[in-house]
Design an enzyme around this catalytic site. Structure first.
Site, PDB file in Angstrom:
ATOM      1  N   TYR A 144      26.187  52.851  -8.846  1.00  0.00           N
ATOM      2  CA  TYR A 144      27.289  53.741  -9.227  1.00  0.00           C
ATOM      3  C   TYR A 144      26.903  55.155  -8.840  1.00  0.00           C
ATOM      4  O   TYR A 144      25.822  55.618  -9.211  1.00  0.00           O
ATOM      5  CB  TYR A 144      27.531  53.640 -10.732  1.00  0.00           C
ATOM      6  CG  TYR A 144      28.636  54.527 -11.252  1.00  0.00           C
ATOM      7  CD1 TYR A 144      28.352  55.714 -11.929  1.00  0.00           C
ATOM      8  CD2 TYR A 144      29.961  54.185 -11.078  1.00  0.00           C
ATOM      9  CE1 TYR A 144      29.359  56.521 -12.418  1.00  0.00           C
ATOM     10  CE2 TYR A 144      30.987  54.994 -11.561  1.00  0.00           C
ATOM     11  CZ  TYR A 144      30.672  56.159 -12.224  1.00  0.00           C
ATOM     12  OH  TYR A 144      31.684  56.959 -12.710  1.00  0.00           O
ATOM     13  N   ASP A 239      20.387  58.909  -4.447  1.00  0.00           N
ATOM     14  CA  ASP A 239      21.120  59.363  -5.632  1.00  0.00           C
ATOM     15  C   ASP A 239      20.128  59.350  -6.800  1.00  0.00           C
ATOM     16  O   ASP A 239      19.890  58.306  -7.412  1.00  0.00           O
ATOM     17  CB  ASP A 239      22.311  58.438  -5.904  1.00  0.00           C
ATOM     18  CG  ASP A 239      23.032  58.824  -7.194  1.00  0.00           C
ATOM     19  OD1 ASP A 239      24.142  58.277  -7.436  1.00  0.00           O
ATOM     20  OD2 ASP A 239      22.508  59.642  -7.968  1.00  0.00           O
ATOM     21  N   LYS A 267      22.113  65.413 -14.614  1.00  0.00           N
ATOM     22  CA  LYS A 267      21.537  65.076 -15.921  1.00  0.00           C
ATOM     23  C   LYS A 267      20.407  66.044 -16.318  1.00  0.00           C
ATOM     24  O   LYS A 267      20.660  67.151 -16.759  1.00  0.00           O
ATOM     25  CB  LYS A 267      21.117  63.605 -15.928  1.00  0.00           C
ATOM     26  CG  LYS A 267      22.335  62.644 -15.721  1.00  0.00           C
ATOM     27  CD  LYS A 267      21.963  61.207 -15.901  1.00  0.00           C
ATOM     28  CE  LYS A 267      23.054  60.281 -15.376  1.00  0.00           C
ATOM     29  NZ  LYS A 267      24.184  60.065 -16.305  1.00  0.00           N
TER      30      LYS A 267
HETATM   31  N1  HOZ Z   1      28.219  57.272 -16.231  1.00  0.00           N
HETATM   32  C1  HOZ Z   1      27.729  57.057 -17.574  1.00  0.00           C
HETATM   33  C2  HOZ Z   1      26.513  56.214 -17.578  1.00  0.00           C
HETATM   34  N2  HOZ Z   1      26.077  55.687 -16.342  1.00  0.00           N
HETATM   35  C3  HOZ Z   1      28.781  56.451 -18.492  1.00  0.00           C
HETATM   36  C4  HOZ Z   1      29.188  57.399 -19.551  1.00  0.00           C
HETATM   37  C5  HOZ Z   1      30.397  56.925 -20.333  1.00  0.00           C
HETATM   38  O1  HOZ Z   1      31.335  56.321 -19.755  1.00  0.00           O
HETATM   39  O2  HOZ Z   1      30.387  57.153 -21.561  1.00  0.00           O
END
Ligand code: HOZ
Length: 429
Positions: A144, A239, A267
């Site tokens: 992702y 990434d 992050k």
């Molecule tokens: N992209 C976030 C973790 N890989 C998900 C956060 C969320 O949908 O709360």
């Protein structure tokens, strides 16, 4: 466990906000319960609006490597805010953070700050296409890279958590320029990259997959990826939104000694505030406006508040022994978790790299998207709810990572392990 106030807020939230949440996975749809609303957090502890306390293993999905409300990060934010939060003009703090990032990751000769991981990856891919003059993007099943149109192909995180086959609203004309192939499969990788019909601009990869649950890269896979992309003039994009400053000061590229052409970060570099970044070789980055023709912009990019938070966090993680201590704590926890699983009849396996890990409810091994999808998500949901009821806050999806922070004490970890052992005894019912 009282959850009345959370329930009231969730009812309201659902009338104002899609699904009652501002990001899908936290709606807890895949783990069979309603989300709890957090009132405050400190260290490794979350406190919900009904006063229940939890040991937090999500850490806001990765940024909270120091734990919540670290005093140095809070002080930096408060002091900086008093002098203005965003100028829409250059400030010294963005120069300082850029220097810090470059020193930690030498492959980033130049870096551009943006406001999210998604912005970082979409900008890096645009840059790769602009630099190479080619069209195709290769990604990996279950990885992702944020929710930009071109990445919503066999994507991980919320896309697999919610079982969304792709996403309406993404035109076929966009999707046809993205090819997703299996993670850790060197043979298919080589066949794909050598297919001259494909006109490939870049390969984007999570060097340690965190968004299908944690999947450990085969060293041969990463090395083949670097060798093939270098040979074929294809840009390699790491990434490192999750792994950057998580797995080492220099991220996965330091841990695995592989230099990508471009890197995406997020992050941890924002210290808990919205920051993303992309960077790489000077000759590539000089294609970015205003130096070059590849356009990318952002009103809040490089704002002093987020830069100050990121700098404070990187100050702390940059201290001698930080990663060694986190590694030792995480390795012990992972080994104890594996010991509990080995004693239990419940089919499960733990994948861990550094302080990021996932307990998959399948016999395993879990080495790619296909094997991750064999996990028993209903059993994960029962595990999640049992642990939450006993004060342990896990990722509300089988297909996410959980994180150990510097704030987790041995006593916190032992409590979580005891709760896990107790939960596993009930999971065969
Ligand atoms: N992209 C976030 C973790 N890989 C998900 C956060 C969320 O949908 O709360």
């Amino acid at each position: 466990m009282k959850t009345q106030r959370s329930a009231e807020l969730f009812a309201l939230a659902q009338t104002y906000i899609p699904g009652g949440v501002n990001s899908p996975v936290r709606a807890c749809r895949s783990v069979g319960c309603d989300p709890l609303f957090v009132a405050k957090a400190a260290g490794c502890q979350l406190i919900d609006v009904d006063g229940n306390t939890y040991i937090d293993f999500v850490g806001s999905w990765g940024p909270m490597i120091l734990g919540h409300a670290h005093p140095e990060v809070v002080a930096a934010i408060c002091d900086t805010a008093a002098a203005g939060t965003s100028f829409g003009a250059p400030c010294a703090l963005e120069v300082a953070l850029a220097d810090r990032v470059r020193n930690a990751m030498p492959s980033l000769e130049k870096v551009r700050f943006v406001n999210s991981g998604t912005e970082a990856t979409m900008s890096a891919v645009r840059l790769a296409r602009g630099y190479t003059g080619r069209r195709m993007v290769v990604k990996f099943d279950g990885c992702y890279h944020g929710h930009a149109d071109s990445f919503l192909v066999k994507a991980g995180s919320g896309v697999i958590t919610l079982g969304i086959p792709g996403s309406p609203g993404v035109p076929e004309d966009i999707v046809k320029n993205t090819l997703s192939i299996p993670y850790n499969d060197v043979e298919i990788l080589e066949q794909t990259l050598r297919d001259e019909r494909l006109d490939i601009a870049c390969v984007i990869v999570e060097p340690v997959a965190g968004n299908m649950g944690v999947v450990v890269p085969d060293p041969l896979f990463l090395r083949a990826l670097r060798a093939l992309t270098a040979e074929l003039g294809i840009l390699l994009i790491f990434d490192e939104v999750i792994t950057g400053f998580r797995l080492a000061a220099g991220g996965a590229q330091e841990r695995f000694s592989i230099q990508p052409d471009l890197t995406c970060l997020g992050k941890i570099i924002g210290g808990g505030l919205p920051v993303g970044a992309y960077g790489g070789k000077k000759e590539i980055m000089d294609m970015v406006a205003p130096d070059g023709p590849v356009y990318q912009a952002g009103t809040l990019s490089g704002n002093p508040l987020a830069m100050a938070a990121g700098l404070a966090m990187l100050d702390v993680v940059g201290r001698p022994g930080f990663y060694e201590e986190l590694e030792e704590k995480s390795a012990w926890f992972g080994a104890e978790l594996a010991r509990i699983i080995a004693k239990s009849p419940v089919p499960a396996v733990v994948n861990r790299v550094g302080s990021m890990m996932t307990c998959f409810f399948t016999a395993g091994p879990v080495t790619d998207f296909t094997s991750a999808m064999r996990a028993d998500t209903e059993r994960y949901g029962r595990y999640y709810r049992q642990m939450l009821a006993h004060g342990v806050w896990l990722a509300p999806s089988q297909f996410e990572a959980t994180f150990i922070s510097a704030a987790h004490e041995r006593t916190d970890l032992e409590k979580a392990l005891n709760m896990t052992e107790a939960s596993f005894k009930k999971l065969m019912d």
